[in-house]
Design an enzyme around this catalytic site. Structure first.
Site, short mmCIF file in Angstrom:
data_model
loop_
_atom_site.label_atom_id
_atom_site.label_comp_id
_atom_site.label_asym_id
_atom_site.label_seq_id
_atom_site.Cartn_x
_atom_site.Cartn_y
_atom_site.Cartn_z
N THR A 142 0.82 -1.21 0.00
CA THR A 142 0.00 0.00 0.00
C THR A 142 0.86 1.27 0.00
O THR A 142 2.01 1.24 0.47
CB THR A 142 -0.89 -0.01 1.27
OG1 THR A 142 -1.45 1.27 1.48
CG2 THR A 142 -0.09 -0.36 2.53
N ASP A 143 0.27 2.37 -0.45
CA ASP A 143 0.97 3.66 -0.38
C ASP A 143 1.00 4.20 1.06
O ASP A 143 1.72 5.15 1.36
CB ASP A 143 0.33 4.69 -1.32
CG ASP A 143 -1.14 4.98 -1.02
OD1 ASP A 143 -1.74 4.28 -0.17
OD2 ASP A 143 -1.71 5.90 -1.65
N GLU A 144 0.20 3.58 1.95
CA GLU A 144 0.11 4.11 3.32
C GLU A 144 1.42 3.96 4.08
O GLU A 144 1.63 4.61 5.10
CB GLU A 144 -1.05 3.44 4.06
CG GLU A 144 -2.36 3.65 3.33
CD GLU A 144 -3.61 3.30 4.10
OE1 GLU A 144 -3.59 3.28 5.33
OE2 GLU A 144 -4.63 3.03 3.43
N TYR A 168 -1.87 -0.60 10.99
CA TYR A 168 -1.99 -1.26 9.68
C TYR A 168 -0.79 -0.93 8.80
O TYR A 168 -0.09 -1.82 8.31
CB TYR A 168 -3.29 -0.84 8.98
CG TYR A 168 -3.30 -1.14 7.49
CD1 TYR A 168 -3.29 -2.47 7.03
CD2 TYR A 168 -3.29 -0.12 6.54
CE1 TYR A 168 -3.28 -2.76 5.67
CE2 TYR A 168 -3.28 -0.40 5.18
CZ TYR A 168 -3.27 -1.72 4.75
OH TYR A 168 -3.25 -2.00 3.40
N LYS A 172 2.31 -3.30 7.38
CA LYS A 172 2.59 -3.47 5.95
C LYS A 172 4.03 -3.01 5.64
O LYS A 172 4.73 -3.64 4.84
CB LYS A 172 1.59 -2.68 5.09
CG LYS A 172 0.18 -3.22 5.08
CD LYS A 172 0.02 -4.60 4.47
CE LYS A 172 0.23 -4.66 3.00
NZ LYS A 172 -0.12 -6.00 2.44
P1 NAD Z 1 -9.39 -7.62 2.17
O1 NAD Z 1 -9.41 -7.32 3.62
O2 NAD Z 1 -10.60 -7.38 1.35
O3 NAD Z 1 -8.99 -9.16 1.95
C1 NAD Z 1 -8.00 -9.79 2.68
C2 NAD Z 1 -8.11 -11.30 2.43
O4 NAD Z 1 -7.04 -11.93 3.14
C3 NAD Z 1 -9.42 -11.90 2.95
O5 NAD Z 1 -9.95 -12.78 2.00
C4 NAD Z 1 -9.00 -12.64 4.22
O6 NAD Z 1 -9.81 -13.77 4.51
C5 NAD Z 1 -7.57 -13.04 3.87
N1 NAD Z 1 -6.74 -13.25 5.05
C6 NAD Z 1 -6.61 -12.43 6.12
N2 NAD Z 1 -5.77 -12.98 7.02
C7 NAD Z 1 -5.36 -14.15 6.51
C8 NAD Z 1 -4.47 -15.16 6.95
N3 NAD Z 1 -3.83 -15.07 8.13
N4 NAD Z 1 -4.25 -16.24 6.16
C9 NAD Z 1 -4.88 -16.35 4.96
N5 NAD Z 1 -5.75 -15.43 4.50
C10 NAD Z 1 -5.98 -14.34 5.25
O7 NAD Z 1 -8.14 -6.81 1.59
P2 NAD Z 1 -7.95 -6.10 0.18
O8 NAD Z 1 -8.52 -4.73 0.27
O9 NAD Z 1 -8.38 -7.01 -0.90
O10 NAD Z 1 -6.37 -5.93 0.15
C11 NAD Z 1 -5.55 -6.97 -0.39
C12 NAD Z 1 -4.10 -6.55 -0.26
O11 NAD Z 1 -3.88 -5.33 -0.97
C13 NAD Z 1 -3.66 -6.28 1.18
O12 NAD Z 1 -2.36 -6.79 1.34
C14 NAD Z 1 -3.66 -4.77 1.29
O13 NAD Z 1 -2.71 -4.33 2.23
C15 NAD Z 1 -3.30 -4.37 -0.12
N6 NAD Z 1 -3.82 -3.06 -0.56
C16 NAD Z 1 -5.14 -2.76 -0.42
C17 NAD Z 1 -5.61 -1.54 -0.90
C18 NAD Z 1 -7.07 -1.18 -0.82
O14 NAD Z 1 -7.44 -0.05 -1.15
N7 NAD Z 1 -7.97 -2.08 -0.43
C19 NAD Z 1 -4.73 -0.63 -1.49
C20 NAD Z 1 -3.38 -0.98 -1.60
C21 NAD Z 1 -2.94 -2.20 -1.14
P1 TYD Z 2 -10.77 3.81 4.09
O1 TYD Z 2 -11.70 3.34 3.03
O2 TYD Z 2 -10.88 3.22 5.46
O3 TYD Z 2 -9.29 3.68 3.53
P2 TYD Z 2 -7.87 4.19 4.15
O4 TYD Z 2 -8.07 4.59 5.55
O5 TYD Z 2 -7.04 2.95 4.03
O6 TYD Z 2 -7.43 5.30 3.27
O7 TYD Z 2 -10.95 5.37 4.26
C1 TYD Z 2 -10.76 6.26 3.18
C2 TYD Z 2 -10.86 7.68 3.71
O8 TYD Z 2 -12.20 7.89 4.19
C3 TYD Z 2 -9.96 7.95 4.90
O9 TYD Z 2 -9.47 9.29 4.83
C4 TYD Z 2 -10.86 7.80 6.10
C5 TYD Z 2 -12.21 8.27 5.57
N1 TYD Z 2 -13.41 7.62 6.19
C6 TYD Z 2 -14.45 8.43 6.66
O10 TYD Z 2 -14.40 9.66 6.61
N2 TYD Z 2 -15.53 7.80 7.22
C7 TYD Z 2 -15.61 6.45 7.33
O11 TYD Z 2 -16.62 5.94 7.88
C8 TYD Z 2 -14.54 5.63 6.81
C9 TYD Z 2 -14.59 4.14 6.90
C10 TYD Z 2 -13.46 6.29 6.24
#
Ligand code: NAD
Ligand code: TYD
Length: 365
Positions: A142-144, A168, A172
């Site tokens: 992630t960019d975070e 989180y 990461k």
């Molecule tokens: P998500 O929470 O939707 O899915 C996570 C999946 O991992 C789930 O299916 C869960 O059951 C599985 N999981 C969790 N713990 C586990 C374990 N111990 N063993 C096996 N499986 C396990 O997450 P996502 O949003 O699809 O993100 C996927 C990846 O991409 C993550 O690594 C996250 O850090 C990264 N990422 C997400 C975003 C975003 O915007 N969602 C952006 C950048 C990077």
């Molecule tokens: P989120 O989807 O949780 O992603 P991330 O925190 O990983 O960026 O949140 C996106 C943005 O929205 C973040 O600035 C937090 C804000 N947010 C709210 O304002 N209200 C909410 O209920 C949630 C879940 C997020």
């Protein structure tokens, strides 16, 4: 168009961790559609965020195998790498929600750090057995990890120092460092991708965009943290999947690639856009116009002000650019939540309601 396995003669054999989650399931579908000759093994623990429904239509495919299990289970991972002759790991599995990491960080350390270490170590031991294809461990991050930008700062590049601010992002960041160290120390071909906020189908209700879509449909308050001026750089999930495909095909081991949509939007503006699209597309909203539901709530502790990605490297070196505009992507996403009530309604479980109550208190009052 269906492509040949890009590497030439032999099909690839993938272990996709977290394939039942949001991005993992979109990626698994994308890969199965485009490379039907490749073997796909999904390993997922099915935590609250993992949903077997996300992969239900792939169950009958010959080249697809789902395993319910934990990435921290070394014996299971060893066994899968060996029996399935895995040459490529695409590592999505993680605890992924910042708010949950603030409420209860333990699982983030376990899965994101210990789990990634377990996979890397298993892959290192398995590595000499890989005979076909060029092996790869793609660590999806992630960019975070880069922390928070001020309004005047340039976007994150691959050389921006890590400065994670939430449990989180810290977990990461640690897992990224482990993946990097396995390349430098053991010559294991790892690549790290750092992507901005994704949105699209199969996104769990706790995250901003699905939460707002669902609450508008239910006529519930739309909780916006703080002053709503925080900025995120949004990327449509299928653009992310295409970026990962590009990295798998042409990425260089040992490298990091930033992936972003060049779509910086303030939270309040995004929520207003969603309200507008919902008002237009949803025939029978309980509250209309849905903007009336916007409710400013207490800010998230340590809330990062701004994320923005400079994706020049993946564009110039590998040729990837995002294709879906924020307007088009949000419309597709809203339409998906409208059409797939049967998918999200069961996710609003008792466990979820407890989490919601703990985080937001009683907003309906
Ligand atoms: P998500 O929470 O939707 O899915 C996570 C999946 O991992 C789930 O299916 C869960 O059951 C599985 N999981 C969790 N713990 C586990 C374990 N111990 N063993 C096996 N499986 C396990 O997450 P996502 O949003 O699809 O993100 C996927 C990846 O991409 C993550 O690594 C996250 O850090 C990264 N990422 C997400 C975003 C975003 O915007 N969602 C952006 C950048 C990077
Ligand atoms: P989120 O989807 O949780 O992603 P991330 O925190 O990983 O960026 O949140 C996106 C943005 O929205 C973040 O600035 C937090 C804000 N947010 C709210 O304002 N209200 C909410 O209920 C949630 C879940 C997020």
């Amino acid at each position: 168009m269906v492509s040949e396995s890009f590497s030439g003669a032999s099909p690839r054999r993938f272990l996709i961790t977290g394939g039942a989650g949001f991005i993992g399931s979109n990626f698994t579908h994308h890969w199965c559609q485009n490379y039907p000759g490749d073997r796909i093994v999904v390993l997922d623990a099915l935590t609250y965020a993992g949903n077997p429904q996300n992969l239900a239509d792939l169950k009958t495919r010959e080249n697809f195998h789902f395993v319910k299990g934990n990435i921290c289970d070394r014996a299971l991972v060893d066994e899968l790498l060996k029996t399935e002759k895995i040459d490529t790991i695409i590592h999505f599995a993680a605890e992924s929600h910042v708010d949950r990491s603030i409420l209860a960080p333990d699982a983030f350390i376990q899965t994101n750090l210990v789990g990634t270490f377990t996979l890397l170590e298993a892959f290192r031991r398995h590595f000499p057995r890989i005979a076909n294809n060029s092996p790869l461990f793609l660590h999806v991050s992630t960019d975070e990890v880069y922390g928070s930008l001020n309004p005047e700062d340039p976007p994150f590049t691959e050389t921006t120092p890590y400065a994670p601010n939430s449990p989180y992002s810290a977990s990461k960041a640690g897992s990224d460092h482990l993946a990097r160290s396995y390349f430098h120390t053991y010559k294991i071909p790892t690549i790290i991708t750092n992507c901005s906020n994704n949105y699209g189908a199969y996104h769990f209700p706790e995250k901003l965009i699905p939460l707002m879509c669902i609450n508008i449909l239910l006529g519930k308050p739309l909780p916006v943290y703080g002053d709503g001026q925080n900025v995120r750089d949004w990327l449509y999930v299928l653009d992310h999947c295409r970026a990962l495909e590009t990295v798998i095909q042409r990425g260089k081991p040992g490298e990091m690639y930033n992936i972003g949509g060049n779509n910086e939007v303030k939270n309040i503006d995004l929520v207003q856009m969603l309200c507008g699209i919902m008002d237009e597309l949803a025939p029978d909203l309980p509250v209309r116009p849905s903007q009336q539901l916007i409710t400013f709530v207490k800010d998230r502790p340590g809330h990062d002000r701004r994320y923005a990605i400079d994706a020049t490297k993946i564009k110039t070196e590998l040729g990837w650019t995002p294709a879906v505009t924020i307007e088009a992507g949000l419309r597709k996403t809203v339409q998906w939540y409208l059409n797939n009530r049967h998918w999200w309604q069961p996710l609003l479980s008792e466990e979820y309601q407890n989490y919601y109550q703990q985080l937001y208190g009683n907003l309906d009052k």
